[in-house]
Design a protein around this motif. Sequence first.
Motif, PDB file in Angstrom:
ATOM      1  N   GLY A  34       0.802  -1.217   0.000  1.00 52.83           N
ATOM      2  CA  GLY A  34       0.000   0.000   0.000  1.00 52.83           C
ATOM      3  C   GLY A  34       0.838   1.270   0.000  1.00 52.83           C
ATOM      4  N   GLU A  35       1.836   1.299   0.882  1.00 49.80           N
ATOM      5  CA  GLU A  35       2.717   2.467   0.920  1.00 49.80           C
ATOM      6  C   GLU A  35       3.482   2.627  -0.392  1.00 49.80           C
ATOM      7  OE1 GLU A  35       5.208   3.033   4.704  1.00 49.80           O
ATOM      8  OE2 GLU A  35       4.374   1.005   4.929  1.00 49.80           O
ATOM      9  N   LEU A  36       4.062   1.525  -0.829  1.00 51.55           N
ATOM     10  CA  LEU A  36       4.846   1.571  -2.065  1.00 51.55           C
ATOM     11  C   LEU A  36       3.966   2.037  -3.221  1.00 51.55           C
ATOM     12  CD1 LEU A  36       7.692   1.023  -3.074  1.00 51.55           C
ATOM     13  CD2 LEU A  36       7.018  -1.320  -3.588  1.00 51.55           C
ATOM     14  N   SER A  45      -2.321  -3.771  -5.649  1.00 54.14           N
ATOM     15  CA  SER A  45      -2.662  -5.065  -6.222  1.00 54.14           C
ATOM     16  C   SER A  45      -1.638  -5.483  -7.285  1.00 54.14           C
ATOM     17  CB  SER A  45      -4.047  -4.936  -6.863  1.00 54.14           C
ATOM     18  OG  SER A  45      -4.767  -6.122  -6.750  1.00 54.14           O
ATOM     19  N   GLN A  46      -1.270  -4.524  -8.094  1.00 58.09           N
ATOM     20  CA  GLN A  46      -0.297  -4.831  -9.146  1.00 58.09           C
ATOM     21  C   GLN A  46       1.067  -5.185  -8.563  1.00 58.09           C
ATOM     22  OE1 GLN A  46       0.881  -1.774 -12.291  1.00 58.09           O
ATOM     23  NE2 GLN A  46       0.107  -3.491 -13.450  1.00 58.09           N
ATOM     24  N   ILE A  47       1.471  -4.473  -7.558  1.00 54.70           N
ATOM     25  CA  ILE A  47       2.744  -4.776  -6.919  1.00 54.70           C
ATOM     26  C   ILE A  47       2.734  -6.210  -6.395  1.00 54.70           C
ATOM     27  CG2 ILE A  47       4.247  -4.232  -4.963  1.00 54.70           C
ATOM     28  CD1 ILE A  47       3.329  -1.305  -5.212  1.00 54.70           C
ATOM     29  N   ARG A  48       1.680  -6.559  -5.653  1.00 51.44           N
ATOM     30  CA  ARG A  48       1.615  -7.914  -5.091  1.00 51.44           C
ATOM     31  C   ARG A  48       1.546  -8.964  -6.190  1.00 51.44           C
ATOM     32  NH1 ARG A  48      -2.088  -5.466  -1.672  1.00 51.44           N
ATOM     33  NH2 ARG A  48      -3.803  -6.830  -2.241  1.00 51.44           N
ATOM     34  N   GLN A  49       0.741  -8.676  -7.191  1.00 49.68           N
ATOM     35  CA  GLN A  49       0.616  -9.602  -8.319  1.00 49.68           C
ATOM     36  C   GLN A  49       1.958  -9.792  -9.019  1.00 49.68           C
ATOM     37  OE1 GLN A  49      -1.529 -11.943  -9.031  1.00 49.68           O
ATOM     38  NE2 GLN A  49      -3.270 -10.733  -9.735  1.00 49.68           N
ATOM     39  N   ASP A  50       2.640  -8.699  -9.271  1.00 52.15           N
ATOM     40  CA  ASP A  50       3.942  -8.764  -9.950  1.00 52.15           C
ATOM     41  C   ASP A  50       4.924  -9.627  -9.157  1.00 52.15           C
ATOM     42  OD1 ASP A  50       3.188  -7.190 -12.089  1.00 52.15           O
ATOM     43  OD2 ASP A  50       4.085  -5.338 -11.306  1.00 52.15           O
ATOM     44  N   LEU A  51       4.999  -9.348  -7.866  1.00 52.97           N
ATOM     45  CA  LEU A  51       5.960 -10.066  -7.040  1.00 52.97           C
ATOM     46  C   LEU A  51       5.611 -11.540  -6.941  1.00 52.97           C
ATOM     47  CD1 LEU A  51       6.467  -7.452  -4.196  1.00 52.97           C
ATOM     48  CD2 LEU A  51       7.977  -7.921  -6.132  1.00 52.97           C
TER      49      LEU A  51
END
Lengths: 215, 215
Positions: A34-36, A45-51
């Motif tokens: 969320g912060e990032l 969501s995209q960050i988590r999905q990407d990782l």
Amino acid sequence: MEKGISGAVIRRLSRYYRYLGELTEKKVERISSGELSRIMHVTASQIRQDLNNFGGFGQQGYGYNVKYLYSEIGKILGLDFQHPMILLGAGNLGTALANSPDFEKGGFRLVGIFDINPELEGICIRGLPIRMISELKDFLSSQKVEIAILTLPKEQAAQTADLLIDNGIKAIWNFAHIDLDTPEDVIVENVHLSESLMTLSYNLTEYRKTHDKKS
Amino acid sequence: MEKGISGAVIRRLSRYYRYLGELTEKKVERISSGELSRIMHVTASQIRQDLNNFGGFGQQGYGYNVKYLYSEIGKILGLDFQHPMILLGAGNLGTALANSPDFEKGGFRLVGIFDINPELEGICIRGLPIRMISELKDFLSSQKVEIAILTLPKEQAAQTADLLIDNGIKAIWNFAHIDLDTPEDVIVENVHLSESLMTLSYNLTEYRKTHDKKS
DNA sequence: TAGATTGTTAATCGATTAACAATC
DNA sequence: TAGATTGTTAATCGATTAACAATC
């Protein structure tokens, strides 16, 4: 190993990597998606999905450890190994790239510089003498080189690419304004600056059309 | 005017433009989406779809007139107008861009060069003297400038971008390794070379993993 | 335990490809 | 006219976003 990761994901990974590097410098220890997401202007969501294309690097209720995630993304991008590179074309652009210290952080190490202009022979850039392309074959048979940076004008770029491939180069970072015709086991990454500038021009033109400049 | 054309389409448009330019030089008069698709390794469907975002440029049973399509795409990309540019940062990269003759074809004309290093003051690149950034404000109030090319190191890039924006610049071609924080009426096109190199590194690493180098 | 935040599945959205009627 | 090829609609595919159960 992983299947079908798109280029867009990898681009974003590089971008996460840059931001995580900056956070590390600022001594930030943990960060949530969320912060990032707020800092980088992408969705959490995209960050988590990407990782999660590459595994779970975080911890529920806590977030991600900045240093750990930084290092893991580095591994995914292959930055934990040395990448010996040669430069083909010692013009301004080539010189700029040769002098770019940022690349060394990722293990990208320049080991040779080549040009076709005999007047440049022997002149040093970053301690490396400019060699003639005629020496390329011998050089490549005696040195392990992974990546070739191609900044020659397009007239010479195509045939030099062939020569590189014939001598075992498997990755080309191409700055020439052509699409190289390469076998499928050779990785090519193109930097077409004029396409980038035209995109800018389009966006500017379009913005003006829709915002109808008066005054 | 047109609604929501994605960046990917514009990139491809620039690429069509390049190929059409080459075809013109080769005196090719007409081309079908099918032929172009074979040359460029994209689907014919995509070519037609891309073009039809902007109108019908072809003719059933005939294909596209190369010269006409070239010129129309040029107009879409805004290449039929002059784009006065200034360069911020007269290092190797900046010099390389200043000396790139290709850009002038698209109406991109360099009209001023600025740097922060006083030792460079007055030295000419392509007939233009390097000026100090302190002169920027006056320069911009007396000259119409559309695009600023930012090749300064990231430490100076952010504040210089602010200065540019304060003085009316509406488009920035950014080569610094930062994401500029700009108002929404300023168009920014980023060229993040290290992201490109990391993509290459990833693809190379991944290819090796899946193709298990022995010998 | 309660709160936070991930990992992951499901829903949505957009982009690409396929198909074909219109028409040169 | 017959053949070719566009312009455009429909089908598919992939990427992004939303939702939420798992879990630290």
